[in-house]
Design an enzyme around this catalytic site. Structure first.
Site, short mmCIF file in Angstrom:
data_model
loop_
_atom_site.label_atom_id
_atom_site.label_comp_id
_atom_site.label_asym_id
_atom_site.label_seq_id
_atom_site.Cartn_x
_atom_site.Cartn_y
_atom_site.Cartn_z
N TYR A 1 -11.66 16.58 6.74
CA TYR A 1 -11.29 16.19 8.11
C TYR A 1 -12.23 16.84 9.13
CZ TYR A 1 -9.14 17.29 12.58
OH TYR A 1 -8.96 17.51 13.92
N HIS A 2 -12.42 18.15 8.99
CA HIS A 2 -13.29 18.84 9.96
C HIS A 2 -14.74 18.34 9.86
CE1 HIS A 2 -9.84 21.73 9.83
NE2 HIS A 2 -10.09 21.75 11.12
N SER B 1 -12.99 21.61 5.74
CA SER B 1 -12.24 20.52 5.08
C SER B 1 -12.98 19.22 5.37
CB SER B 1 -10.82 20.41 5.65
OG SER B 1 -10.85 19.77 6.92
N VAL C 1 2.59 32.80 4.77
CA VAL C 1 1.25 33.29 5.14
C VAL C 1 0.33 33.07 3.95
CG1 VAL C 1 -0.08 35.35 5.68
CG2 VAL C 1 2.12 34.96 6.80
N LYS D 1 -15.26 15.38 11.93
CA LYS D 1 -15.41 15.73 13.35
C LYS D 1 -16.86 16.13 13.66
CE LYS D 1 -11.20 15.45 15.01
NZ LYS D 1 -10.84 14.39 15.95
N ASP E 1 -3.01 2.06 19.90
CA ASP E 1 -2.66 2.77 18.67
C ASP E 1 -2.25 1.72 17.62
OD1 ASP E 1 -1.67 6.04 18.40
OD2 ASP E 1 -1.26 4.67 16.73
N ASN E 2 -2.46 2.06 16.35
CA ASN E 2 -2.02 1.16 15.27
C ASN E 2 -0.91 1.80 14.42
OD1 ASN E 2 -3.44 3.12 13.93
ND2 ASN E 2 -4.52 1.73 12.55
N GLU F 1 -11.05 29.33 2.03
CA GLU F 1 -11.44 29.80 3.36
C GLU F 1 -11.50 31.32 3.36
OE1 GLU F 1 -8.23 28.61 6.00
OE2 GLU F 1 -6.77 29.79 4.90
N THR G 1 -12.90 19.64 17.21
CA THR G 1 -12.07 20.77 16.80
C THR G 1 -12.91 22.04 16.67
OG1 THR G 1 -11.13 21.73 14.77
CG2 THR G 1 -12.11 19.58 14.55
N1 NAD Z 1 -2.87 18.58 17.37
C1 NAD Z 1 -3.77 19.55 17.24
O1 NAD Z 1 -3.45 20.72 17.09
C2 NAD Z 1 -5.24 19.22 17.29
C3 NAD Z 1 -6.19 20.28 17.26
C4 NAD Z 1 -7.55 19.97 17.34
C5 NAD Z 1 -7.96 18.65 17.43
N2 NAD Z 1 -7.02 17.65 17.45
C6 NAD Z 1 -7.51 16.27 17.56
O2 NAD Z 1 -6.84 15.63 18.63
C7 NAD Z 1 -6.62 14.26 18.32
C8 NAD Z 1 -5.14 13.95 18.49
O3 NAD Z 1 -4.38 14.77 17.61
P1 NAD Z 1 -2.82 14.56 17.41
O4 NAD Z 1 -2.29 15.86 16.93
O5 NAD Z 1 -2.24 13.91 18.62
O6 NAD Z 1 -2.82 13.54 16.18
P2 NAD Z 1 -1.84 12.29 15.93
O7 NAD Z 1 -2.03 11.85 14.53
O8 NAD Z 1 -0.44 12.63 16.34
O9 NAD Z 1 -2.42 11.19 16.93
C9 NAD Z 1 -3.51 10.36 16.60
C10 NAD Z 1 -3.08 8.95 16.88
O10 NAD Z 1 -4.19 8.09 16.61
C11 NAD Z 1 -3.72 6.93 16.00
N3 NAD Z 1 -4.82 6.33 15.23
C12 NAD Z 1 -5.53 6.89 14.21
N4 NAD Z 1 -6.43 6.01 13.73
C13 NAD Z 1 -6.31 4.88 14.47
C14 NAD Z 1 -6.94 3.62 14.45
N5 NAD Z 1 -7.86 3.31 13.52
N6 NAD Z 1 -6.59 2.68 15.37
C15 NAD Z 1 -5.61 2.97 16.29
N7 NAD Z 1 -4.96 4.13 16.35
C16 NAD Z 1 -5.30 5.08 15.45
C17 NAD Z 1 -2.57 7.41 15.10
O11 NAD Z 1 -1.68 6.38 14.75
C18 NAD Z 1 -1.93 8.49 15.98
O12 NAD Z 1 -0.88 7.98 16.76
C19 NAD Z 1 -7.13 14.04 16.91
O13 NAD Z 1 -8.41 13.49 16.96
C20 NAD Z 1 -7.17 15.44 16.33
O14 NAD Z 1 -8.16 15.53 15.34
C21 NAD Z 1 -5.69 17.90 17.38
#
Ligand code: NAD
Length: 382
Positions: free
Chosen positions: A181-182, A179, A254, A185, A31-32, A328, A144
């Site tokens: 973001y989506h 969005s 809401v 994905k 992680d970064n 939406e 997602t």
């Molecule tokens: N939490 C949810 O409800 C949910 C729902 C659907 C999908 N997701 C997907 O699950 C994954 C995890 O979600 P989360 O809620 O734990 O998010 P989060 O942001 O808490 O965790 C993601 C982690 O990735 C690290 N990261 C991002 N870019 C990086 C890079 N370039 N190098 C190194 N580290 C990097 C971030 O620092 C963070 O700690 C994501 O891909 C998210 O899109 C989450």
């Protein structure tokens, strides 16, 4: 199995690391701290402070005896990705390392650019590293349910059979995100599907719905090992946010008609879904897709559930309709399939009153830290 978790500091990453190591796997995390940096820049702190990775790994080893190896660095950098692959030699990779917030991706040009480059950059480097170091590696990628959008027909589990002018073929189910973001994905899925076809990679793409909760089987009595708990409009997910709003005496917000329906799951189920996927790989040259959620709710359903549970604790909760800052459908058909993970053995933890009461009681302990000013900022999609 040697399992590498990209994004191991995050809401899902660290709980996954503990869960997999407890189930006998050799785990490394990378992680970064991008998420921590963005939350600081946008001034939206989580509900309570969370130790950094080295400290969490030390604490986890002291209570469980399991070691988790830690790498820090930006996985968009090829050198960082290759160092991690060389030193750890993973047999499977869980890819969480993305900018995961839809509102953040819609904030402004800078945030949108970061989301696009970061999410695709990490996925692309991972694909290239798999090819170079171990083409057999199983990539478990978090996608997602938002990739599918809200179509007027049933949502299949990743693939759809289409008959056209008397001929049939199987395609990725049509995707239409709401969005940027989506949309990243969807692009991830397209990149992975391309390289599965060209280089025979093996990939599981988990179309996950919004996750709620903080307790897992590994952290229940260990406060320092709880995951981030975000409740602000940018990084919080709806149910976690409503629970904090109820405790803070802030009306449950809401958006519009509140009929927006999605598939939700408990964080415990995320961990089990990811582990089950890892322990049952799809095989070389396959892109397997699971829809990862356990039950569907509309925003109105969630508001009503939280308000009722909070009422039983003596909290007086107001539900307030506000203008929808997103673009939406606010009332729509929604019927997604989700049998793949159940067939692998998933035993869901449903959203019961007890679960909600546990969340409310937990948040009450942190009531003094709640910052009402970060709950709603009205980040507009248009
Ligand atoms: N939490 C949810 O409800 C949910 C729902 C659907 C999908 N997701 C997907 O699950 C994954 C995890 O979600 P989360 O809620 O734990 O998010 P989060 O942001 O808490 O965790 C993601 C982690 O990735 C690290 N990261 C991002 N870019 C990086 C890079 N370039 N190098 C190194 N580290 C990097 C971030 O620092 C963070 O700690 C994501 O891909 C998210 O899109 C989450």
């Amino acid at each position: 199995m040697r399992i590498l978790i990209l994004g191991g500091d995050g809401y899902l990453g660290w709980p996954t690391a503990m869960h997999l190591s407890k189930h006998g796997h050799d785990v490394a995390v990378a992680d970064n701290y991008l998420k921590r940096r963005l939350a600081e820049e946008e001034r939206v702190p989580a509900l309570y402070p969370v130790p950094e990775l080295e400290e969490k790994a030390r604490l986890w080893e002291s209570v469980s005896g399991f070691k988790v190896k830690v790498f820090t660095g930006d996985l968009q950098e090829w050198d960082v990705m290759t160092t991690v692959f060389r030193e750890f030699d993973p047999e499977a990779v869980v890819h969480y390392a993305e900018q995961p917030s839809a509102p953040y991706s819609m904030l402004n040009r800078k945030a949108a650019t970061l989301t696009l480059h970061n999410n695709l950059g990490v996925t692309f480097n991972l694909i290239q590293a798999a090819r170079q170091f171990n083409p057999e590696v199983h990539i478990v990628k978090l996608g997602t349910m938002g990739e599918y959008g809200t179509p007027e027909i049933d949502i299949e589990e990743g693939w759809i059979d289409i008959e056209h002018k008397g001929r049939r073929d199987r395609f990725l189910y049509p995707r239409q995100a709401g969005s940027l973001y989506h949309t990243t994905k969807i692009m991830d899925t397209d990149l992975l599907w391309f390289y599965v076809r060209i280089w025979d990679l093996q990939v599981t793409d988990l179309m996950q719905g919004p996750v709620y909760g903080m307790y897992t089987c590994e952290n229940e009595s260990l406060e320092d090992l709880l995951p981030f708990f975000c409740y602000d409009e940018i990084f919080g997910t709806v149910l976690n946010r409503f629970v904090v709003q109820a405790v803070a005496g802030y009306p449950l917000t809401v958006y519009g008609k509140g009929g927006q329906t999605r598939g939700y799951l408990n964080i415990k189920d995320t961990l089990n879904c990811v582990r089950l996927s890892l322990e049952h790989p799809p095989g070389k040259g396959k892109l397997r897709i699971f829809n990862q959620f356990t039950e569907t709710f509309s925003v109105n359903d969630l508001a009503a559930k939280v308000s009722e549970a909070a009422g039983s604790l003596g909290l007086n909760v107001e539900i307030q309709t506000i203008n929808n800052p997103r673009k939406e459908k606010e009332e729509h058909y929604y019927n997604p399939e989700h049998t793949g993970l159940l067939d692998l053995g998933l035993q869901p933890h449903y959203l019961t009153d007890d679960i909600l009461l546990g969340m409310l009681e937990f948040v009450k302990k942190h009531e003094k830290s709640i910052r009402k000013d970060i709950i709603f900022k009205g980040i507009s999609w248009t």
